[in-house]
Design a protein around this motif. Sequence first.
Motif, PDB file in Angstrom:
ATOM      1  N   ARG A 143       0.859  -1.191   0.000  1.00 26.76           N
ATOM      2  CA  ARG A 143       0.000   0.000   0.000  1.00 26.76           C
ATOM      3  C   ARG A 143       0.893   1.239   0.000  1.00 26.76           C
ATOM      4  O   ARG A 143       1.952   1.234   0.644  1.00 26.76           O
ATOM      5  CB  ARG A 143      -0.846   0.051   1.281  1.00 26.76           C
ATOM      6  CG  ARG A 143      -1.809  -1.105   1.482  1.00 26.76           C
ATOM      7  CD  ARG A 143      -3.140  -0.838   0.824  1.00 26.76           C
ATOM      8  NE  ARG A 143      -4.126  -1.844   1.194  1.00 26.76           N
ATOM      9  CZ  ARG A 143      -4.959  -2.392   0.320  1.00 26.76           C
ATOM     10  NH1 ARG A 143      -4.918  -2.065  -0.963  1.00 26.76           N
ATOM     11  NH2 ARG A 143      -5.849  -3.268   0.725  1.00 26.76           N
TER      12      ARG A 143
ATOM     13  N   HIS B  85      -3.125   0.246  -4.340  1.00 28.77           N
ATOM     14  CA  HIS B  85      -2.042  -0.724  -4.147  1.00 28.77           C
ATOM     15  C   HIS B  85      -0.733  -0.030  -4.508  1.00 28.77           C
ATOM     16  O   HIS B  85      -0.738   1.054  -5.093  1.00 28.77           O
ATOM     17  CB  HIS B  85      -2.240  -1.935  -5.063  1.00 28.77           C
ATOM     18  CG  HIS B  85      -3.380  -2.815  -4.657  1.00 28.77           C
ATOM     19  ND1 HIS B  85      -3.230  -4.110  -4.265  1.00 28.77           N
ATOM     20  CD2 HIS B  85      -4.720  -2.562  -4.565  1.00 28.77           C
ATOM     21  CE1 HIS B  85      -4.397  -4.631  -3.969  1.00 28.77           C
ATOM     22  NE2 HIS B  85      -5.327  -3.715  -4.148  1.00 28.77           N
TER      23      HIS B  85
ATOM     24  N   CYS C 220     -11.032  -7.719   0.164  1.00 29.62           N
ATOM     25  CA  CYS C 220     -11.715  -7.407   1.426  1.00 29.62           C
ATOM     26  C   CYS C 220     -11.944  -8.662   2.273  1.00 29.62           C
ATOM     27  O   CYS C 220     -12.614  -9.592   1.838  1.00 29.62           O
ATOM     28  CB  CYS C 220     -13.053  -6.762   1.100  1.00 29.62           C
ATOM     29  SG  CYS C 220     -14.031  -6.432   2.553  1.00 29.62           S
TER      30      CYS C 220
HETATM   31  C1  HEM Z   1     -20.312  -3.649   1.016  1.00 33.07           C
HETATM   32  C2  HEM Z   1     -19.355  -3.634   1.871  1.00 33.07           C
HETATM   33  C3  HEM Z   1     -17.861  -3.633   1.559  1.00 33.07           C
HETATM   34  C4  HEM Z   1     -17.211  -3.345   0.401  1.00 33.07           C
HETATM   35  C5  HEM Z   1     -17.814  -2.968  -0.941  1.00 33.07           C
HETATM   36  C6  HEM Z   1     -15.800  -3.487   0.670  1.00 33.07           C
HETATM   37  C7  HEM Z   1     -14.801  -3.298  -0.281  1.00 33.07           C
HETATM   38  C8  HEM Z   1     -13.433  -3.397  -0.029  1.00 33.07           C
HETATM   39  C9  HEM Z   1     -12.415  -3.201  -0.997  1.00 33.07           C
HETATM   40  C10 HEM Z   1     -12.649  -2.853  -2.463  1.00 33.07           C
HETATM   41  C11 HEM Z   1     -11.220  -3.366  -0.391  1.00 33.07           C
HETATM   42  C12 HEM Z   1      -9.824  -3.179  -1.013  1.00 33.07           C
HETATM   43  C13 HEM Z   1      -9.416  -4.352  -1.832  1.00 33.07           C
HETATM   44  C14 HEM Z   1      -8.120  -4.069  -2.478  1.00 33.07           C
HETATM   45  O1  HEM Z   1      -7.252  -3.423  -1.881  1.00 33.07           O
HETATM   46  O2  HEM Z   1      -7.935  -4.502  -3.617  1.00 33.07           O
HETATM   47  C15 HEM Z   1     -11.487  -3.658   0.990  1.00 33.07           C
HETATM   48  C16 HEM Z   1     -10.509  -3.880   1.914  1.00 33.07           C
HETATM   49  C17 HEM Z   1     -10.764  -4.159   3.237  1.00 33.07           C
HETATM   50  N1  HEM Z   1     -12.023  -4.302   3.802  1.00 33.07           N
HETATM   51 FE1  HEM Z   1     -13.795  -4.192   2.871  1.00 33.07          FE
HETATM   52  N2  HEM Z   1     -15.634  -3.830   1.967  1.00 33.07           N
HETATM   53  C18 HEM Z   1     -16.857  -3.920   2.556  1.00 33.07           C
HETATM   54  C19 HEM Z   1     -17.126  -4.275   3.871  1.00 33.07           C
HETATM   55  C20 HEM Z   1     -16.153  -4.578   4.815  1.00 33.07           C
HETATM   56  C21 HEM Z   1     -16.411  -5.045   6.135  1.00 33.07           C
HETATM   57  C22 HEM Z   1     -17.807  -5.301   6.723  1.00 33.07           C
HETATM   58  C23 HEM Z   1     -15.199  -5.179   6.764  1.00 33.07           C
HETATM   59  C24 HEM Z   1     -14.866  -5.639   8.170  1.00 33.07           C
HETATM   60  C25 HEM Z   1     -15.486  -5.555   9.203  1.00 33.07           C
HETATM   61  C26 HEM Z   1     -14.179  -4.814   5.820  1.00 33.07           C
HETATM   62  C27 HEM Z   1     -12.818  -4.825   6.081  1.00 33.07           C
HETATM   63  C28 HEM Z   1     -11.824  -4.576   5.144  1.00 33.07           C
HETATM   64  C29 HEM Z   1     -10.400  -4.582   5.433  1.00 33.07           C
HETATM   65  C30 HEM Z   1      -9.774  -4.825   6.793  1.00 33.07           C
HETATM   66  C31 HEM Z   1      -9.729  -4.321   4.224  1.00 33.07           C
HETATM   67  C32 HEM Z   1      -8.208  -4.223   4.004  1.00 33.07           C
HETATM   68  C33 HEM Z   1      -7.651  -5.555   3.629  1.00 33.07           C
HETATM   69  C34 HEM Z   1      -6.166  -5.493   3.379  1.00 33.07           C
HETATM   70  O3  HEM Z   1      -5.636  -4.447   3.030  1.00 33.07           O
HETATM   71  O4  HEM Z   1      -5.537  -6.541   3.538  1.00 33.07           O
HETATM   72  N3  HEM Z   1     -14.791  -4.469   4.641  1.00 33.07           N
HETATM   73  N4  HEM Z   1     -12.853  -3.697   1.189  1.00 33.07           N
END
Ligand code: HEM
Length: 974
Positions: free
Chosen positions: A100, A375, A439
């Motif tokens: 990142r 990224h 995610c």
């Molecule tokens: C409709 C709901 C959600 C959408 C559309 C969404 C979408 C995303 C996207 C697009 C990413 C980045 C992926 C990437 O870097 O390529 C992401 C990362 C992440 N999301 Fe979600 N998310 C949602 C809900 C949640 C929920 C409910 C949680 C946890 C409680 C969550 C926790 C995280 C975390 C911790 C990351 C970072 C992962 C990493 O960098 O390793 N997300 N999310």
Amino acid sequence: MEDTTILYSSLSLLFLIFAFKLWFQPTTHRKNLPPSPPSIPILGHLHILKPPMHRAFQHLAEKYGPIFSLRFGSHLVVVVSSASAAEECFTKNDIVLANRPKLLIGKHIHYNHTTLVQAPYGDHWRNLRRITAIEVLSSHRLNTFLSIRRDEIKRLLEKLSRASRQGFSKVELKTMFSELTFNVMMRMVAGKRYYGDDVEDEEEANRFRKIVKEAAAYGGASNPGDFLPILNWIDGGNFMNKVASLSKRIDEFLQGLINEHRSKKVGLENTNTMIGHMLSLQESQPEYYTDQIIKGLILVTLLAGTETSAVTLEWAMSNLVNHPKVLKKARAEMDAQVGQERLIDEPDVSELHYLQSIISETLRLYPAAPLLVPHMSSDNCTIGGYDVPRDTILLINAWAIHRDPKLWNDPISFKPERFKIGEGETRKIMPFGLGRRACPGAGLAQRIVGLTLGSLIQCFEWKRVGKDKVDMTEGRGITMPKTQPLEKLESKQTATMEDTTILYSSLSLLFLIFAFKLWFQPKTRCKNLPPSPPSIPVLGHLHILKPPMHRAFHNLAKTYGPIFSLRFGSSLVVVVSSASAAEECFTKNDIVFANRPKLLMGKHLGYNHTTLAQAPYGDHWRNLRRITAIEVLSSHRLNTFLSIRRDEIKRLLEKLSRASRQGFSKVELKTMFSELTFNVMMRMVAGKRYYGDDVEDEEEANRFRKIVKEAAAYGGASNPGDFLPILNWIDGGNFMNKVVSLSKRIDEFLQGLIDEHRSKKVGLESTNNMIDHMLSLQESQPEYYTDQIIKGLILVSQERLIDEPNVSKLHYLQSIISETLRLYPTAPLLVPHMSSGYCTVGGYDVPRETRKIMPFGLGRRACPGAGLAQRVVGLTLGSLIQCFEWERVGEDKVDMTEGTMWKDLVVDCLKINIHAAINSKEKVVRLGIIIRNHEGDQVMAVGCQKLQVVYSPQIVEALISRYAASVERWFVPV
Ligand code: HEM
């Protein structure tokens, strides 16, 4: 020009110096970078980017192809807008691109780039990801939190249901969704709700809500200084300071939550929270589960998991109301798969394919993170044949890929049908990202969105306000919000889903088992029960009762006669609607009916059925009634409190007089009357005023007012669980818990008052009040005048007053009050009675333990406060008639429809014009008194010509002398 441009403009001076330096420095060795629009020195392409960024990038891709590059200041950025290139990024290059970029927000808010979202790819990140997958977001842990999701969604449904009780009504969903997701997350994390009712610590909740609001504002604003560090310097560190201050507050807040858990100061729900769980892991692996790691995990759950889901829900509902056919089809699927007898639950969602297609289509057109999360390459690599050097920022335009005409037919139309099962279309969308940094919360998000959306479709009808479609323009921000918050929606509850029905709906399984048991259980031995409408098993007649109950009963009486019976669950209820039958109840059967049914409210708010109003008929009740008659409400004691009633009425008159200084003016009487009666009561009881001016202890008064408000709300809501105890169980004890919590606060409040009096910390007036009197009786008869008895007596005296008036000599005034009480009795169904033995009414058998409701209060359980009520109502009404002229606002009569709550038969809000008699000088002169203010304006006239006919001059004189002294404080009488 946008925000950031103000900063850019300051650059002009520095521009020339740097331009030449940078322009002529050796360019990167790599030759084959992705194509790029023309750029300018220093800024690179920053100046051509207008939000929303995903749209700006889509336009550039149309010109420069699906892989193009930009310069954000000194950073190289590659933007990918095709599915095949994205796939290449997250397969072949997945590890290289799993880093990142290090942005300012990551430094300050994300604990120096150490949280899961911001951490660079490596051991630390892998560890965090493992912990999250196993300990936080695993299927097992998500299942243990199912009850939280159910409960929060149920609260949302209840809120909507209250809003749409009268049919379609406008609702604002954006806030509701965001509160829902925050509450779900915070209950998972710390076992706490910070939005809506039942917020335990209002101050803490406020702090949290403020932080969330600020974090959202900074999260959305991209900081140009990230790409052009000199801007941070020009900005004087302003943005940085704000972010640093916010991060400090966030850290304090999160540390507070952890400390609280550590010292086990938290309630029951919290034994199974994310913090509790992490702290237990800390004990065995303290070197890894440090407080900072735990705080980072909480932060990420809240930042990444809330707005994303809320925004998705908002887009989905907007799409549904814009496409009524889709909504209809979704409802048909719901009816076929779930039906209307029970509420949809999480496991149902996997069977509701069309519902899932709606969610997929929403995420396709409106992905909550349209550019995913940036990224960064940790090494050189190639994408689509182009060179991508190390430390390049990679943005995937998921939004553009989801609308690519090469991938989708009719790409910008909302057509859930395109996601047919088995056709693999869902694999073409990437709203949660792909690869190892995708995610981790996708599973949780799908559960929350699926269950919420399903429930909204099942329980309500939805339509747009007006003809216009809901505006679907997207706003700025990290998550893609709607520009217009979703409020142009009207919801109406579907016919079968009334409040209580939501609870009943969970019954379907239990239904058959109980139905047969109850239906075939031996019928009561009484043969000649009063006639009864057809009933259904288990519920009896509960399902046919629509408030206001007294009207529903009146309609039933027209068909079934003045004595009919109903079943409220397993309880037999006899409703009496004729004077002769009522008389029979309170003469011949008075003792048998002198009992009360044991309801939940009586248990918790009536000291386990021991207060005067709730106690069963017997020695204890008789004793209470005697104490009340002699020591609390006797003529003698009421006379000693006359000055209080006079003073409170005088204050009401002064208030009205100030309002009508300029002639007729609109006033809201409902609140004034209710404050008057509460003040009269509390001054009698404890020598304290809790409403209006002159409130001594504002905080205590606030507590009292809050309790009163809550008690009124629960008093009005009849609890279906009283009649069908299984509902309390299905409800998860929710209603009961609320009532228990309220009763605890009431008890603490009342005990506080008693203790205060016992330690004589109270003012002058308090030497003559009910509590002191009771405490003096306690000294001589401690076994009877216990604190609990005293608290019960205080509690009962807070019940609203109004009964038959008797302001002596004013016969016509008396008749007005009687006629009012005839047409609008305050307790239209009295307080329910219960038979303690077998008896007959009107020739019908009434078995033991039958509840009886009837329109007149007679017999030994009639209202003991009648005398006091007569005095308060008589004097107030008399004074109002005497001192003011009254008119309606406009031509229309005041709406006389009664509210739906039991006992709340008072009209919603009396809007009547009032007028001190100052306009009719002639009349006033004849009475001989005008009250003027210091400027000499007439502000109040006591008495007017009309009243001269009714009142003797002596009464007017008495009134004047009674009020003039205190009125002088405000006005100089002539
Ligand atoms: C409709 C709901 C959600 C959408 C559309 C969404 C979408 C995303 C996207 C697009 C990413 C980045 C992926 C990437 O870097 O390529 C992401 C990362 C992440 N999301 Fe979600 N998310 C949602 C809900 C949640 C929920 C409910 C949680 C946890 C409680 C969550 C926790 C995280 C975390 C911790 C990351 C970072 C992962 C990493 O960098 O390793 N997300 N999310």
